[in-house]
Motif scaffolding. Structure first.
Motif, PDB file in Angstrom:
ATOM      1  N   UNK A  38     -23.980   4.650  11.231  1.00  0.00           N
ATOM      2  CA  UNK A  38     -23.997   3.322  11.357  1.00  0.00           C
ATOM      3  C   UNK A  38     -25.303   3.070  10.773  1.00  0.00           C
ATOM      4  N   UNK A  39     -24.911   1.497  10.686  1.00  0.00           N
ATOM      5  CA  UNK A  39     -25.995   0.741   9.204  1.00  0.00           C
ATOM      6  C   UNK A  39     -25.977  -0.554   9.757  1.00  0.00           C
ATOM      7  N   UNK A  40     -27.307  -0.513   9.390  1.00  0.00           N
ATOM      8  CA  UNK A  40     -28.453  -2.080   9.759  1.00  0.00           C
ATOM      9  C   UNK A  40     -28.753  -2.393   8.848  1.00  0.00           C
ATOM     10  N   UNK A  41     -28.714  -3.564   8.226  1.00  0.00           N
ATOM     11  CA  UNK A  41     -29.755  -4.581   8.028  1.00  0.00           C
ATOM     12  C   UNK A  41     -30.719  -4.786   8.269  1.00  0.00           C
ATOM     13  N   UNK A  42     -31.933  -4.068   7.223  1.00  0.00           N
ATOM     14  CA  UNK A  42     -33.245  -4.864   7.920  1.00  0.00           C
ATOM     15  C   UNK A  42     -33.478  -6.195   6.532  1.00  0.00           C
ATOM     16  N   UNK A  43     -34.107  -7.264   7.085  1.00  0.00           N
ATOM     17  CA  UNK A  43     -34.794  -7.823   6.415  1.00  0.00           C
ATOM     18  C   UNK A  43     -36.228  -7.810   6.239  1.00  0.00           C
ATOM     19  N   UNK A  44     -37.054  -8.063   4.740  1.00  0.00           N
ATOM     20  CA  UNK A  44     -38.270  -7.620   4.495  1.00  0.00           C
ATOM     21  C   UNK A  44     -39.025  -9.196   3.421  1.00  0.00           C
ATOM     22  N   UNK A  45     -39.152  -9.846   4.086  1.00  0.00           N
ATOM     23  CA  UNK A  45     -40.118 -10.740   2.980  1.00  0.00           C
ATOM     24  C   UNK A  45     -40.428  -9.859   1.741  1.00  0.00           C
ATOM     25  N   UNK A  46     -40.730 -10.520   0.884  1.00  0.00           N
ATOM     26  CA  UNK A  46     -41.441 -10.144  -0.635  1.00  0.00           C
ATOM     27  C   UNK A  46     -42.579  -9.112  -0.470  1.00  0.00           C
ATOM     28  N   UNK A  47     -43.645  -9.726  -0.025  1.00  0.00           N
ATOM     29  CA  UNK A  47     -44.295  -8.787  -0.017  1.00  0.00           C
ATOM     30  C   UNK A  47     -44.325  -7.786   1.394  1.00  0.00           C
ATOM     31  N   UNK A  48     -43.905  -7.605   2.363  1.00  0.00           N
ATOM     32  CA  UNK A  48     -43.472  -6.475   2.871  1.00  0.00           C
ATOM     33  C   UNK A  48     -42.701  -5.097   2.306  1.00  0.00           C
ATOM     34  N   UNK A  49     -41.232  -5.591   1.460  1.00  0.00           N
ATOM     35  CA  UNK A  49     -40.915  -5.408   0.196  1.00  0.00           C
ATOM     36  C   UNK A  49     -41.895  -4.408  -1.107  1.00  0.00           C
ATOM     37  N   UNK A  50     -43.386  -5.114  -1.267  1.00  0.00           N
ATOM     38  CA  UNK A  50     -43.355  -4.759  -2.685  1.00  0.00           C
ATOM     39  C   UNK A  50     -44.637  -3.783  -2.165  1.00  0.00           C
ATOM     40  N   UNK A  51     -45.741  -3.988  -0.606  1.00  0.00           N
ATOM     41  CA  UNK A  51     -46.404  -2.977  -0.600  1.00  0.00           C
ATOM     42  C   UNK A  51     -46.417  -2.391   0.302  1.00  0.00           C
ATOM     43  N   UNK A  52     -45.348  -1.951   0.903  1.00  0.00           N
ATOM     44  CA  UNK A  52     -44.713  -1.369   2.234  1.00  0.00           C
ATOM     45  C   UNK A  52     -45.148  -1.335   3.392  1.00  0.00           C
TER      46      UNK A  52
END
Length: 350
Positions: free
Chosen positions: A249-263
């Motif tokens: 199963x595959x799922x695409x998770x959209x994150x903001x730059x801040x969420x991706x940078x900080x975790x």
């Protein structure tokens, strides 16, 4: 009335003057196929072109007539009035008598790999090599030097012309077509019987392969207009955006730059309900996070769910956000310059 003699028979066959007999035969065979009326139902000029091709070969393949033509005496020995007046022989019969060709076709099972759809394919038209010592073996005629007169073979004294059938309908260009087939995860897992009607009204029944996936394309050979292929594109997705591919199963998770940078910690859907997922800091777009055992089940097999990180930006930035991104860019530039400055200082101190 037969076609008037052209100024250059070599040009009619697409050859340089003085070409040898094998080249002459190959060129004639190609031009005869190109202009035969059976294969050019929509071209009113094909018949005259076909007659010119026959006339050119008849003259150039006969040393006596060729010599007379080169001296400017027309085409040499007179050719009977329009040997095709009562019709044209079928193209296959015509080539068979001239070159000993046979059209062969066979049906072979076709396996499209992932599709599992069986169909048949026809072997392309193949030409048997013709004898270089004339046409005696097939037509009973031919000169000792291997030349022959295709015009007199079909309409000369003592010969006969088989009337051609009615002109064929216009040939429709081969085009591929495509349809979308929507399957549930369970249907894709076990295989599903699909019935659909093609745009031209053809009814098709096909079984999708077991453990199929979203985006798979199944080919139905030769059922599209003009003999093209029809493709079935499978769509296997849930309302939550889960894409099924076999047991995975595959799922695409959209994150903001801040969420991706900080975790961050996010909630993602699965086939058995939502779960919390911890995204590590500095996660770039395309990073895959695995949820073990959250995929499809088949017997004692169980797949995983892969979550793909995608960093997304808003359509527009507020002034404060733009300022912060500008400051981030400045810090990134400074960080890139520091190693270069340190390397320069170390080099100068040596």
């Amino acid at each position: 009335m037969r076609s008037s003699a052209p100024s250059d028979y070599w040009a009619v066959l697409g050859l340089e003057p003085g070409a040898d007999l094998p080249s002459l035969k190959r060129a004639f065979r190609a031009q005869a196929r190109r202009f035969h009326p059976d294969l050019n139902g929509n071209d009113p000029s094909a018949e005259e072109s076909f007659k010119l091709v026959n006339e050119a070969y008849a003259v150039l393949s006969d040393p006596r007539r060729r010599a007379a033509w080169e001296r400017g005496e027309g085409s040499g020995t007179a050719v009977p009035t329009d040997p095709f007046a009562s019709g044209f022989p079928r193209f296959e019969t015509y080539l068979e008598a001239l070159f000993g060709q046979r059209q062969r076709s066979r049906s072979t099972p076709f396996d499209d790999g992932a599709s599992g759809v069986d169909a048949t394919s026809s072997e392309p038209f193949e030409e048997e090599p013709f004898a270089e010592d004339g046409f005696d073996a097939h037509s009973g005629r031919g000169d000792a030097d291997g030349s022959a007169d295709p015009v007199s073979d079909w309409g000369g004294p003592g010969g006969s012309v088989t009337p051609s059938p009615a002109p064929p309908p216009p040939v429709q260009a081969s085009t591929d077509a495509e349809s979308t087939v929507v399957l549930s995860p369970e249907q894709a897992l076990h295989g599903e019987r699909v019935e659909l009607e093609l745009p031209d009204g053809t009814a098709v029944e096909v079984w999708t392969p077991a453990m199929a996936g979203d985006g798979w394309r199944l080919r139905l050979e030769g059922v599209a207009p003009g003999g093209g292929d029809h493709f079935l594109q499978l769509r296997v997705r849930t309302e939550e955006g889960l894409r099924i591919d076999g047991l995975r199963v595959q799922y695409s998770l959209d994150l903001t730059p801040a969420e991706a940078a900080l975790g961050c910690v996010v909630v993602v859907p699965t086939l058995r309900g939502p779960v919390k997922l911890t995204v590590p800091p500095c996660s770039s777009s395309g990073r895959l996070l695995r949820l073990r055992g959250r995929g499809m089940e088949r017997g004692d097999q169980r797949g995983d769910q892969l979550v793909e990180v995608r960093i997304v930006l808003p359509d527009q930035l507020a002034d404060a956000e733009e300022s912060l991104y500008g400051r981030l860019q400045e810090l990134a530039d400074q960080a890139a310059e520091e190693p270069a400055q340190e390397a320069s200082q170390e080099s100068g101190g040596r």
